[in-house]
Design a protein around this motif. Structure first.
Motif, PDB file in Angstrom:
ATOM      1  N   ARG A 121       1.978   2.271   2.848  1.00 29.67           N
ATOM      2  CA  ARG A 121       1.338   2.859   4.038  1.00 29.67           C
ATOM      3  C   ARG A 121       2.393   3.196   5.080  1.00 29.67           C
ATOM      4  NH1 ARG A 121      -4.081   2.009   6.296  1.00 29.67           N
ATOM      5  NH2 ARG A 121      -4.132   1.792   8.551  1.00 29.67           N
ATOM      6  N   ASN A 125      -6.759   0.170  -0.865  1.00 26.95           N
ATOM      7  CA  ASN A 125      -6.251   1.180  -1.795  1.00 26.95           C
ATOM      8  C   ASN A 125      -4.763   1.448  -1.564  1.00 26.95           C
ATOM      9  OD1 ASN A 125      -7.715   2.196   0.703  1.00 26.95           O
ATOM     10  ND2 ASN A 125      -6.251   3.839   0.293  1.00 26.95           N
ATOM     11  N   HIS A 159      -6.141  11.791   3.402  1.00 28.05           N
ATOM     12  CA  HIS A 159      -6.603  10.630   2.660  1.00 28.05           C
ATOM     13  C   HIS A 159      -7.354  11.023   1.422  1.00 28.05           C
ATOM     14  CE1 HIS A 159      -6.939   7.116   5.708  1.00 28.05           C
ATOM     15  NE2 HIS A 159      -5.699   7.426   5.421  1.00 28.05           N
ATOM     16  N   SER A 203      -7.826  -0.648   4.469  1.00 27.94           N
ATOM     17  CA  SER A 203      -8.498  -0.559   3.171  1.00 27.94           C
ATOM     18  C   SER A 203      -7.506  -0.916   2.065  1.00 27.94           C
ATOM     19  CB  SER A 203      -9.052   0.848   2.982  1.00 27.94           C
ATOM     20  OG  SER A 203      -8.037   1.795   3.237  1.00 27.94           O
ATOM     21  N   GLU A 222     -15.713   3.374   5.313  1.00 31.94           N
ATOM     22  CA  GLU A 222     -15.090   2.455   6.257  1.00 31.94           C
ATOM     23  C   GLU A 222     -15.881   2.364   7.560  1.00 31.94           C
ATOM     24  OE1 GLU A 222     -13.648   5.077   4.917  1.00 31.94           O
ATOM     25  OE2 GLU A 222     -11.675   4.616   4.095  1.00 31.94           O
ATOM     26  N   LYS A 258       0.807  -1.223   0.000  1.00 33.96           N
ATOM     27  CA  LYS A 258       0.000   0.000   0.000  1.00 33.96           C
ATOM     28  C   LYS A 258       0.838   1.271   0.000  1.00 33.96           C
ATOM     29  CE  LYS A 258      -3.321   0.853   2.849  1.00 33.96           C
ATOM     30  NZ  LYS A 258      -4.679   1.229   2.476  1.00 33.96           N
ATOM     31  N   SER A 313     -10.566   4.933  -0.826  1.00 36.60           N
ATOM     32  CA  SER A 313     -10.749   3.503  -0.570  1.00 36.60           C
ATOM     33  C   SER A 313     -11.471   2.842  -1.740  1.00 36.60           C
ATOM     34  CB  SER A 313     -11.563   3.314   0.702  1.00 36.60           C
ATOM     35  OG  SER A 313     -10.872   3.860   1.791  1.00 36.60           O
TER      36      SER A 313
HETATM   37 MG    MG Z   1      -7.633   3.425   4.585  1.00 42.00          MG
END
Ligand code: MG
Ligand code: AMP
Length: 556
Positions: A64, A151, A242, A149, A186, A62, A157
């Motif tokens: 992330r 994405n 986001h 999520s 979410e 991701k 998302s």
């Molecule tokens: Mg997320």
């Protein structure tokens, strides 16, 4: 890497084939691989939540940030004690009512949960998703599935398997297609490690539904506004910008007719618009993505990410978005839009200013309210609203009756004196009553503001901040005064002795409390109520100007 595609949109067909696909997805997960899984909220990117190395791969796929923990997905409340310690009874109450469903609970973690899953926190996020395919996969895998999520970090998302493939094809072992997500935003994240519980992220389960079951919930600051530099949200994920399309987004709040008009004033041929269905015809020259009818928040939740995602591939230079009000799913939809906008929000109802006033006895709140009335404002006295609701509001009466049956006569008439006696000697009972009252009074105040006419309102509440009334206010103001002055004032006002005056003041919260919690302080050291009233008028006039200006230009 080749990404396997498991089509499980139809679970009524060939059972053997379905079971094989579920077993194959579960096997990949058990062996440390990554599989995107459908849930009712958004698609998740799953890994074995007890396998730190597997979880680490989610962060890599991701992109992330490592300090943003994941949610552990389980099949029911019986899994809670395996991964969480000191689980409070309220967690089971919530699970019984809302699981499987879009509710994530933050609980204390046990050491079996690796640091990778919780980003090193000593708490863990737990959820039971409401999707038959994913529940079957978790059951088959026999381990909790950690999943954020699906994405790429920073993008909206994914609400379909196609969205997931757009972001993750070639980066993960498999995608399970369970059809489009029915909720579309979410899960709601609720922290149960504090008292009262705290809403960290609004989501598919409305705050009102939670409060109806468990009473007042604090709303984390990160839900409604941008955080200041260095400020840390309790859900680490809330600090990231986001869901951001490339073009800057501006969110316009307020009544739909008004927000549509505000957008019309600002658009050019290269603007993009996210709006409710009824207003799409106003923007023929622009690229438009609709959220559904203005009154249908379910559809808005389903479509909000799709609208933002589509703009990601568009050449528009800026995007304006209409925004639902904060009730029900509107809080989650609005939060996603505002986050996409980096909280750049313009209020279409910008002429309207709502102030919250609070403070202890003898400080001068009454004069301050009179000053607001002299400026044409309407004062809403929460005490009065409460007393009216006690006779008129059946829901409130029912909840009080359930908690305090002995305060009612046999024919169901509330004996207020009895209720008073029951709570004033018992802090816990008082807190219980307050909680019931708070969760009924906020919607009522909101309704009064919506239906009220005029541009200026002041809400007068001693428990302004505890009740969460501040969420309805543009600014909260603490009315304070030097202690000695307060003593003298209430002696004269109420004809009481100095000793009794001191006792009354010391029974209330000190000025520092109000000062610390409110946006502003108005200190009343004036030697007469008239002098203070005129000082207050000037103070409020300046404040109203500032608020209006801010609303017209958008706040970040
Ligand atoms: Mg997320
Ligand atoms: P996602 O659903 O992809 O946005 O990721 C999960 C969300 O849950 C993120 O916003 C996290 O910050 C939040 N979260 C996960 N674990 C915790 C925790 N222990 N405490 C607070 N928030 C959490």
């Amino acid at each position: 890497m080749h990404t396997l595609y498991f089509d499980l949109r139809d679970t009524k067909g060939q059972q053997k084939e379905i079971e094989d696909k579920i077993a194959a997805a579960a096997k990949i997960l058990r062996e440390g691989g990554l599989v995107a899984i459908p849930t009712e909220t958004v698609y998740g990117l799953g890994a074995n939540g007890l396998d730190g190395e597997a979880v680490q791969r989610i962060f890599e796929a991701k992109g992330r940030p490592n300090d943003n923990p994941l949610i552990l997905h389980v099949t029911g409340q019986q899994w809670l004690p395996r991964y969480c310690r000191d689980v409070p009874p309220i967690a089971y109450v919530l699970a019984r009512k809302f699981w499987p469903g879009p509710l994530t609970m933050i609980l204390k973690r046990k050491p079996v949960v690796p640091d990778e899953t919780t980003a090193g926190l000593d708490t863990v996020a737990m959820r039971c998703p409401n999707h038959p395919v994913t529940l079957a996969i978790i059951r088959e895998a026999g381990v909790p599935i950690a999943a954020p999520s699906a994405n790429t970090s920073g993008r909206p998302s994914c609400t379909s398997a196609q969205d997931v493939l757009e972001d993750m094809d070639g980066k993960i072992q498999g995608v399970v297609d369970g059809g489009p997500c029915t909720v579309g935003v979410e899960s709601t994240i609720l922290d149960l490690t504090c008292e009262p519980p705290r809403l960290l992220r609004p989501g598919g389960l409305p705050l009102e539904d939670l409060e109806r079951l468990i009473g007042h919930i604090d709303v984390d600051k990160a839900v409604t506004g941008a955080l200041k530099e260095g400020e840390k949200p309790k859900a680490p994920g809330m600090k990231y910008r986001h869901y951001a399309p490339k073009a800057p987004v501006t969110v316009i709040t307020g009544a739909p007719e008004k927000s549509a008009r505000e957008i019309q004033k600002r658009i050019t041929a290269t603007s993009g618009v996210i709006c409710f269905d009824e207003f799409a015809h106003l923007f023929r020259e622009q690229e438009v993505h609709t959220l559904g009818p203005s009154g249908d928040k379910l559809t808005q939740a389903q479509r909000v990410f799709d609208a933002l995602r589509t703009f990601d591939n568009s050449a528009v230079t800026e995007i304006f978005a209409q925004c639902p009000d904060n009730r029900g799913l509107g809080l989650a939809v609005g939060n996603r839009l505002k986050k996409a906008a980096g909280f750049h929000v313009i209020e279409a109802d910008s002429e309207r200013v709502v102030l919250g006033l609070t403070g202890g006895t003898g400080a001068g709140k009454t004069s301050a309210l009179r000053a607001i009335e002299s400026l044409g404002g309407t004062v809403i006295d929460c005490d009065q609203v409460y007393h009216r609701m006690l006779t008129e509001d059946e829901d409130l009466r029912r909840d009080i009756h359930n908690a305090f049956p002995s305060a009612f006569t046999r024919d169901g008439v509330l004996d207020r004196q009895k209720l008073g006696q029951e709570v004033f000697s018992d802090k816990e009972r008082l807190a219980q009553l307050n909680e019931i009252v708070y969760c009924h009074i906020i919607p009522e105040l909101r309704r009064m503001l919506e239906e009220g006419t005029g541009d200026l309102f002041a809400i007068d509440a001693i428990n302004l901040l505890e009740a969460g009334v501040d969420q309805l206010c543009d600014r909260t103001v603490a009315i304070t005064a030097p202690a000695e002055l307060r003593v003298r004032r209430i002696m004269v006002r109420d004809g009481i002795t100095e000793q009794y005056a001191r006792l009354r003041i010391s029974a209330q919260k000190p000025d520092e409390y109000y000062r610390g919690k409110c946006d502003l302080e108005l200190n009343n050291a004036a030697d007469s109520p008239e002098t203070f009233e005129s000082e207050a008028r000037e103070f409020f006039q300046r404040l109203i100007e500032t608020v209006k200006e801010e609303k017209q230009h958008g706040t970040v």
